[in-house]
Design an enzyme around this catalytic site. Structure first.
Site, PDB file in Angstrom:
ATOM      1  N   SER A 117       4.239  11.382 -17.401  1.00  0.00           N
ATOM      2  CA  SER A 117       5.179  12.003 -18.329  1.00  0.00           C
ATOM      3  C   SER A 117       5.283  11.211 -19.622  1.00  0.00           C
ATOM      4  CB  SER A 117       6.567  12.078 -17.677  1.00  0.00           C
ATOM      5  OG  SER A 117       7.552  12.430 -18.610  1.00  0.00           O
ATOM      6  N   TYR A 141      13.919   8.213 -14.476  1.00  0.00           N
ATOM      7  CA  TYR A 141      12.779   9.106 -14.300  1.00  0.00           C
ATOM      8  C   TYR A 141      11.541   8.532 -14.984  1.00  0.00           C
ATOM      9  CZ  TYR A 141       9.585  12.941 -15.220  1.00  0.00           C
ATOM     10  OH  TYR A 141       8.459  13.709 -15.337  1.00  0.00           O
ATOM     11  N   LYS A 145       7.840   7.076 -13.401  1.00  0.00           N
ATOM     12  CA  LYS A 145       6.518   7.540 -13.811  1.00  0.00           C
ATOM     13  C   LYS A 145       5.649   6.383 -14.293  1.00  0.00           C
ATOM     14  CE  LYS A 145       6.500  11.864 -12.815  1.00  0.00           C
ATOM     15  NZ  LYS A 145       5.538  12.384 -11.810  1.00  0.00           N
TER      16      LYS A 145
END
Length: 323
Positions: A117, A141, A145
């Protein structure tokens, strides 16, 4: 050669599964169906229900289906949720990947595409983000990643696995109405949901250091994203990727939240002005990709624009929310 696609019944996963199957690749999907929809998959694609945290299941699936490559998409992906539940994100996103890599390495699988991402970059003060832009994620998040990328590269080096990490920017649209995003988590369906309930769209913060004060993002059509995965799998199957490769997947064009809502209003015919609320935790002001390296490495470029993304997503929204 068979490709295992984790999260294969999800919004992005189903597009990837269909694209690879349509190109003649043998595929099997694994999904816990927490967000996946079995009906998205072609009838001839096997679906295994289960989690990437289940190592015994992964070992069986790889052996039974003769898996030779993996596209790993299964993960939790909501920024605000990751801020509220960081341990869950690390457990599922990083722990699930580690379990998958153990099964892959033990079975001698030597090809892997990892769904990463743009969140790994955080909030860089650059016009276009390249793959060499320093990574400094601003939410759990993005951290998971980035940790996933580190883990993929380390396992690849240790076990001779050739890997491609694809750093997605903001995904929207649908290749067919039945494949549309049914969740109300990303900005386009969030706006659709508000309009359907006869409510004005919301903007979370209009005081960012951007031209109109709203966050600027690089939006990519999910069908273009699926084609990038297919090209990565093709290069891995052909032995054209040695070691690891990391690529941005975007259009290289920034669109602000306010501009996107304007396009949505034009497509839907509902042009009511948005409500402005406070900032959400973890949102970066700007994230726009340089996708030149993907063009060079994969021969891939995004072909679809923002209006096509919105129009296709709206068609899917109306299908799934008829009445």
């Amino acid at each position: 050669m068979t490709w295992l696609i984790t999260g294969g019944a999800g919004y992005i996963g189903a597009h990837v599964t269909r694209a690879m199957a349509a190109a003649g690749k043998s595929v099997v999907a694994l999904d816990d169906l927490s967000a996946g929809v079995p009906e998205r998959l072609p009838a001839d694609v096997p679906l295994v229900r289960g989690s990437t945290l289940d190592g015994d299941l992964l070992t069986r699936v790889v052996a039974e289906h003769g898996v030779t490559g993996v596209v790993h998409l299964a993960a939790r992906k909501q920024v605000a949720e990751s801020v509220a539940e960081p341990t869950r994100y690390y457990r599922e996103n990083v722990g699930g990947l580690a379990t998958l890599l153990d099964a892959v390495a033990a079975a001698g699988v030597r090809r892997l595409v990892f769904s990463s991402s743009a969140a790994v970059y955080g909030d860089p003060e650059v016009g276009l983000i390249t793959e060499d832009t320093p990574c400094a994620p601003v939410n759990p998040y993005g951290e998971t990643k980035l940790a996933g990328e580190w883990l993929v590269r380390a396992a690849g080096a240790a076990h001779g696995i050739s890997t491609v990490c694809l750093r997605y920017f903001n995904v929207a649209g649908a290749a067919a109405p039945e494949l549309a995003d049914t969740g109300v988590f990303n900005i386009v369906p969030m706006v659709f949901d508000r309009l359907t309930r006869d409510e004005a769209p919301r903007i979370f913060g209009d005081d960012y250091p951007t031209p109109d004060g709203t966050c600027v993002r690089d939006y990519i059509h999910v069908a273009d994203l699926a084609e990038a995965h297919l090209e990565a799998a093709r290069r891995l199957d052909a032995g054209e990727v040695a070691g690891d490769l990391t690529l941005n997947i975007g259009r290289g064009e920034g669109v602000s939240v306010r501009e996107l809502i304007t396009v949505i209003g034009e497509v839907t015919g509902d042009r009511r002005p948005p409500l402005v609320e406070g900032r959400r935790p973890g949102d970066a002001p700007r994230a726009v990709a340089s996708a030149e390296r993907a063009a060079e490495a994969l021969g891939w470029r995004a072909r679809r624009g923002v209006r096509e993304m919105v129009a296709s997503a709206w068609e899917g929204w109306r299908l799934h929310h008829a009445g």
